[in-house]
Scaffold this motif. Structure first.
Motif, PDB file in Angstrom:
ATOM      1  N   HIS A 250       0.844  -1.064  -0.009  1.00 30.56           N
ATOM      2  CA  HIS A 250       0.122   0.120   0.070  1.00 30.56           C
ATOM      3  C   HIS A 250       0.834   1.265   0.020  1.00 30.56           C
ATOM      4  O   HIS A 250       1.201   1.889   0.919  1.00 30.56           O
ATOM      5  CB  HIS A 250      -1.016  -0.084   1.147  1.00 30.56           C
ATOM      6  N   ASP A 251       1.365   1.541  -1.346  1.00 26.14           N
ATOM      7  CA  ASP A 251       2.317   2.759  -1.317  1.00 26.14           C
ATOM      8  C   ASP A 251       1.517   4.242  -1.420  1.00 26.14           C
ATOM      9  O   ASP A 251       0.688   4.401  -2.432  1.00 26.14           O
ATOM     10  CB  ASP A 251       3.116   2.454  -2.397  1.00 26.14           C
ATOM     11  N   SER A 252       1.656   4.917  -0.314  1.00 28.68           N
ATOM     12  CA  SER A 252       1.136   6.251  -0.230  1.00 28.68           C
ATOM     13  C   SER A 252       1.565   7.299  -1.118  1.00 28.68           C
ATOM     14  O   SER A 252       1.039   8.100  -1.150  1.00 28.68           O
ATOM     15  CB  SER A 252       0.916   6.490   1.242  1.00 28.68           C
ATOM     16  N   ILE A 352      -4.194   6.233  -5.343  1.00 35.81           N
ATOM     17  CA  ILE A 352      -3.071   7.473  -5.057  1.00 35.81           C
ATOM     18  C   ILE A 352      -2.859   7.890  -6.541  1.00 35.81           C
ATOM     19  O   ILE A 352      -2.231   6.844  -7.374  1.00 35.81           O
ATOM     20  CB  ILE A 352      -1.841   7.177  -4.190  1.00 35.81           C
TER      21      ILE A 352
END
Length: 388
Positions: A250-252, A352
């Motif tokens: 889960h790359d913000s 994102i």
């Protein structure tokens, strides 16, 4: 008289020396014969078997008990340094958990207890993971599970499924961790590990609403770290439920344009550092390829990779999210020219959005793009005879 006694004493000493020499010679000969003769080596056959469990205390499925500790007894002395974890505690799971369990070594026994204490009216599952070894390094490749309840019953509801690394189209085997807790209550966390096929089972659950989280516990610290893949699912459990979990990082920060390569003068491949959304595909309006004079080569199409048809991908049961895109240019790229590739509005799997730019120097020679396939002409059917 004295001379006679001296002579006799001298003969006695000589005889004693000869006897000692004979005994020594016989012992050496016997040892040589024993070593030369075939047979079982001293101490019996070499031990190649992993330690086996002979008893677990308390007995599995026992109710109304609150033991000081759970004891695993083996048929031989086991190693304090397991092959499958950094410590003995890393080989055991207590579900529900209150942190890393307390695990003590007692030669052929291992005792396990929670970090604090057993909860009242709670069913527990204690799991021994694969990797426990004996003193010769023979390691168990299977685990073991036991359960008991501090209350009057053991609930029978359970959740099972498979934990996947979704972007990699693979299962997370022996290293995957699955947790479940009642919705709104994070103090009661059930936990289990995946097996060699990525499958998991969480048992001894009561019916209710649960949040399930599966993660790739890459550093085996029983927690979630930033670059580890994971995901959560919410379910209502009544009896049994099958829940597959599709984990990913889960790359913000969003998906970064990591590289661009030219396959030929009009075909370019873009690569991103994490998976892209499968619900918001990139269009030709979001990609520009600019020459040094800012002229735009134009983009005719943007396509993801072809569907993955491997057995692992088919097992997923859903499309594999892309990390690469192939673009077709309206005008051919020229050798040795530095181009700027710009992408805008790229979404990753958690939505994102990010823009990116990459500078690409075209190689000195560029392959000629393959000629488009032309369908062979279809022969016209023979004319029908004219009837007079």
């Amino acid at each position: 008289m004295d001379s006679a006694q001296g002579a006799a004493r001298g003969k006695g000493l000589i005889t004693l020396r000869n006897m000692m020499r004979a005994v020594t010679f016989a012992a050496v000969a016997a040892l040589t014969i024993a070593c030369a003769s075939p047979g079982m080596p001293p101490g019996g056959p070499a031990d190649t078997e992993a330690p086996q469990i002979v008893k677990i205390v308390p007995d599995s499925a026992k109710t109304g008990t609150s033991p000081k500790e759970v004891i695993f007894r083996f048929n031989e002395v086991v190693s304090e340094r397991p092959a499958g974890a950094t410590s003995l505690a890393g080989l055991f799971l207590i579900s529900p958990t209150d942190g890393q369990p307390r695990v003590d070594w007692h030669r052929d026994e291992i005792s396990v207890r929670p970090r604090r204490r057993w909860r009242a009216n709670t069913a527990y599952t204690i799991t021994l993971l694969p990797g426990l070894a004996d003193l010769r390094g023979n390691a168990r490749n299977t685990g073991a599970v036991t359960m008991f309840s501090t209350g009057a019953a053991i609930p029978s509801s359970r959740i099972s499924g498979v934990l996947f690394n979704w972007p990699d189209a693979r299962t997370i085997n022996r290293g995957g961790l699955v947790q479940a807790w009642p919705r709104g209550d994070t103090t009661l966390v059930y936990v289990t590990a995946t097996d060699s096929s990525g499958a998991y089972t969480l048992g001894t659950l009561s019916p209710g609403d649960y949040v399930i989280r599966g993660l790739s516990d890459d550093n085996n610290n029983r927690g979630l770290d930033r670059r580890e893949s994971w995901d959560t699912v919410s379910i209502t459990l009544r009896d049994t439920a099958k829940v597959d979990i599709y984990s990913f990082v889960h790359d913000s920060l969003g998906a970064r344009l990591q590289s661009a390569t030219l396959r030929d003068s009009v075909t370019m491949e873009l690569s991103f550092d994490n998976a892209l959304s499968i619900t918001q595909p990139i269009t030709v309006q979001q990609v520009r390829v600019l020459a040094p004079d800012s002229s735009d080569l134009g983009v005719l199409s943007v396509t993801p990779p072809p569907p993955d048809t491997t057995a692992a991908a088919r097992r997923l049961g859903r499309p594999v999210p892309p990390r690469t895109l192939t673009i077709k240019l309206s005008r051919p790229a020229q050798p040795k020219i530095v181009y700027r590739i710009r992408v805008t509005g790229v979404q990753n799997l958690i939505g994102i959005t990010r823009n990116g730019e990459f500078r690409l120097t075209a190689p000195a020679t560029l392959p000629v793009p393959p000629a488009p396939r032309v369908a062979p002409p279809v022969a016209a059917p023979p004319a029908a005879p004219i009837r007079r």
